[in-house]
Write a protein that holds these residues in place. Structure first.
Motif, PDB file in Angstrom:
ATOM      1  N   GLU A   1      29.498  42.107  44.515  1.00 43.46           N
ATOM      2  CA  GLU A   1      30.741  42.471  45.207  1.00 43.46           C
ATOM      3  C   GLU A   1      31.991  41.955  44.507  1.00 43.46           C
ATOM      4  N   LEU A   2      31.866  41.446  43.284  1.00 42.93           N
ATOM      5  CA  LEU A   2      32.999  40.816  42.618  1.00 42.93           C
ATOM      6  C   LEU A   2      34.185  41.756  42.441  1.00 42.93           C
ATOM      7  N   GLU A   3      33.960  42.947  41.908  1.00 41.99           N
ATOM      8  CA  GLU A   3      35.077  43.865  41.654  1.00 41.99           C
ATOM      9  C   GLU A   3      35.797  44.223  42.952  1.00 41.99           C
ATOM     10  N   GLU A   4      35.039  44.496  44.001  1.00 45.26           N
ATOM     11  CA  GLU A   4      35.643  44.818  45.298  1.00 45.26           C
ATOM     12  C   GLU A   4      36.462  43.640  45.821  1.00 45.26           C
ATOM     13  N   LEU A   5      35.936  42.426  45.667  1.00 44.18           N
ATOM     14  CA  LEU A   5      36.656  41.234  46.094  1.00 44.18           C
ATOM     15  C   LEU A   5      37.961  41.081  45.321  1.00 44.18           C
ATOM     16  N   LEU A   6      37.929  41.286  44.010  1.00 42.91           N
ATOM     17  CA  LEU A   6      39.143  41.170  43.196  1.00 42.91           C
ATOM     18  C   LEU A   6      40.190  42.195  43.600  1.00 42.91           C
ATOM     19  N   VAL A   7      39.756  43.407  43.896  1.00 42.96           N
ATOM     20  CA  VAL A   7      40.693  44.444  44.348  1.00 42.96           C
ATOM     21  C   VAL A   7      41.270  44.057  45.703  1.00 42.96           C
ATOM     22  N   ASP A   8      40.405  43.610  46.622  1.00 41.55           N
ATOM     23  CA  ASP A   8      40.865  43.198  47.953  1.00 41.55           C
ATOM     24  C   ASP A   8      41.895  42.078  47.881  1.00 41.55           C
ATOM     25  N   LEU A   9      41.706  41.173  46.932  1.00 42.63           N
ATOM     26  CA  LEU A   9      42.602  40.022  46.803  1.00 42.63           C
ATOM     27  C   LEU A   9      43.804  40.314  45.913  1.00 42.63           C
ATOM     28  N   GLU A  10      43.944  41.572  45.486  1.00 44.63           N
ATOM     29  CA  GLU A  10      45.074  42.020  44.655  1.00 44.63           C
ATOM     30  C   GLU A  10      45.189  41.226  43.360  1.00 44.63           C
ATOM     31  N   ALA A  11      44.057  41.040  42.689  1.00 39.43           N
ATOM     32  CA  ALA A  11      44.059  40.342  41.400  1.00 39.43           C
ATOM     33  C   ALA A  11      44.996  41.054  40.433  1.00 39.43           C
ATOM     34  N   GLY A  12      45.804  40.289  39.740  1.00 41.10           N
ATOM     35  CA  GLY A  12      46.749  40.845  38.787  1.00 41.10           C
ATOM     36  C   GLY A  12      48.066  41.269  39.410  1.00 41.10           C
ATOM     37  N   ARG A  13      48.148  41.240  40.732  1.00 44.92           N
ATOM     38  CA  ARG A  13      49.389  41.635  41.424  1.00 44.92           C
ATOM     39  C   ARG A  13      50.046  40.454  42.127  1.00 44.92           C
ATOM     40  N   ARG A  14      49.313  39.370  42.282  1.00 48.15           N
ATOM     41  CA  ARG A  14      49.831  38.170  42.939  1.00 48.15           C
ATOM     42  C   ARG A  14      49.963  37.077  41.899  1.00 48.15           C
ATOM     43  N   ASP A  15      50.789  36.058  42.208  1.00 50.50           N
ATOM     44  CA  ASP A  15      50.878  34.966  41.236  1.00 50.50           C
ATOM     45  C   ASP A  15      49.559  34.205  41.220  1.00 50.50           C
ATOM     46  N   ARG A  16      49.324  33.532  40.139  1.00 54.05           N
ATOM     47  CA  ARG A  16      48.030  32.896  39.886  1.00 54.05           C
ATOM     48  C   ARG A  16      47.606  31.929  40.990  1.00 54.05           C
ATOM     49  N   ASP A  17      48.506  31.045  41.417  1.00 55.68           N
ATOM     50  CA  ASP A  17      48.145  30.055  42.429  1.00 55.68           C
ATOM     51  C   ASP A  17      47.764  30.715  43.752  1.00 55.68           C
ATOM     52  N   ALA A  18      48.515  31.724  44.172  1.00 60.64           N
ATOM     53  CA  ALA A  18      48.206  32.422  45.421  1.00 60.64           C
ATOM     54  C   ALA A  18      46.873  33.157  45.311  1.00 60.64           C
ATOM     55  N   PHE A  19      46.632  33.786  44.159  1.00 69.16           N
ATOM     56  CA  PHE A  19      45.368  34.487  43.972  1.00 69.16           C
ATOM     57  C   PHE A  19      44.193  33.521  44.017  1.00 69.16           C
ATOM     58  N   LEU A  20      44.275  32.415  43.272  1.00 66.90           N
ATOM     59  CA  LEU A  20      43.165  31.464  43.228  1.00 66.90           C
ATOM     60  C   LEU A  20      42.883  30.842  44.595  1.00 66.90           C
ATOM     61  N   ALA A  21      43.926  30.528  45.354  1.00 63.92           N
ATOM     62  CA  ALA A  21      43.727  29.983  46.699  1.00 63.92           C
ATOM     63  C   ALA A  21      43.019  31.010  47.582  1.00 63.92           C
ATOM     64  N   GLY A  22      43.450  32.257  47.505  1.00 62.32           N
ATOM     65  CA  GLY A  22      42.810  33.324  48.280  1.00 62.32           C
ATOM     66  C   GLY A  22      41.377  33.566  47.844  1.00 62.32           C
ATOM     67  N   TYR A  23      41.134  33.498  46.540  1.00 62.61           N
ATOM     68  CA  TYR A  23      39.790  33.713  46.013  1.00 62.61           C
ATOM     69  C   TYR A  23      38.840  32.622  46.510  1.00 62.61           C
ATOM     70  N   LEU A  24      39.254  31.367  46.365  1.00 62.61           N
ATOM     71  CA  LEU A  24      38.397  30.261  46.801  1.00 62.61           C
ATOM     72  C   LEU A  24      38.110  30.345  48.296  1.00 62.61           C
ATOM     73  N   SER A  25      39.121  30.665  49.066  1.00 60.57           N
ATOM     74  CA  SER A  25      38.942  30.794  50.515  1.00 60.57           C
ATOM     75  C   SER A  25      37.972  31.925  50.849  1.00 60.57           C
ATOM     76  N   ALA A  26      38.131  33.072  50.205  1.00 58.59           N
ATOM     77  CA  ALA A  26      37.275  34.233  50.479  1.00 58.59           C
ATOM     78  C   ALA A  26      35.831  33.956  50.070  1.00 58.59           C
ATOM     79  N   VAL A  27      35.620  33.306  48.927  1.00 61.48           N
ATOM     80  CA  VAL A  27      34.271  33.004  48.471  1.00 61.48           C
ATOM     81  C   VAL A  27      33.594  32.011  49.418  1.00 61.48           C
ATOM     82  N   GLU A  28      34.320  30.986  49.840  1.00 57.17           N
ATOM     83  CA  GLU A  28      33.741  30.023  50.783  1.00 57.17           C
ATOM     84  C   GLU A  28      33.424  30.678  52.120  1.00 57.17           C
ATOM     85  N   GLU A  29      34.306  31.568  52.567  1.00 59.49           N
ATOM     86  CA  GLU A  29      34.079  32.265  53.832  1.00 59.49           C
ATOM     87  C   GLU A  29      32.845  33.161  53.756  1.00 59.49           C
TER      88      GLU A  29
END
Length: 97
Positions: A60-88
């Motif tokens: 599900e990695l590609e879908e997760l990256l699209v959902d989290l707007e990878a490449g459209r958000r600043d790095r810190d916001a993306f990484l925080a969202g990614y870590l939260s989503a993966v833990e969830e």
């Protein structure tokens, strides 16, 4: 067969940023469906970067990256969202004692 008039002669590798002739690159479709070409534009990887990739299924990695707007958000916001989503979705890697 005639070459397409709209095909770009050079493309930019999304991994290393180098510009390459289209023939020296591989198409990359972040949605994982490179065969469905309707209304789609592709990103590209140079052959060297493409061969360095892990070609195992990514689940599900590609879908997760699209959902989290990878490449459209600043790095810190993306990484925080990614870590939260993966833990969830999958829990933490750390074992509780």
């Amino acid at each position: 067969m005639w070459p397409s008039r709209t095909r770009t002669e050079t493309v930019t590798c999304l991994a290393c940023g180098t510009e390459r002739p289209r023939d020296d690159a591989r198409e990359y479709d972040k949605h994982g469906d490179r065969w469905d070409r309707d209304d789609k534009t592709f990103e590209h990887l140079c052959k060297s970067c493409h061969s360095d990739l892990c070609h195992h299924p990514r689940g599900e990695l590609e879908e997760l990256l699209v959902d989290l707007e990878a490449g459209r958000r600043d790095r810190d916001a993306f990484l925080a969202g990614y870590l939260s989503a993966v833990e969830e979705r999958y829990g933490t890697l750390e074992e509780e004692s």
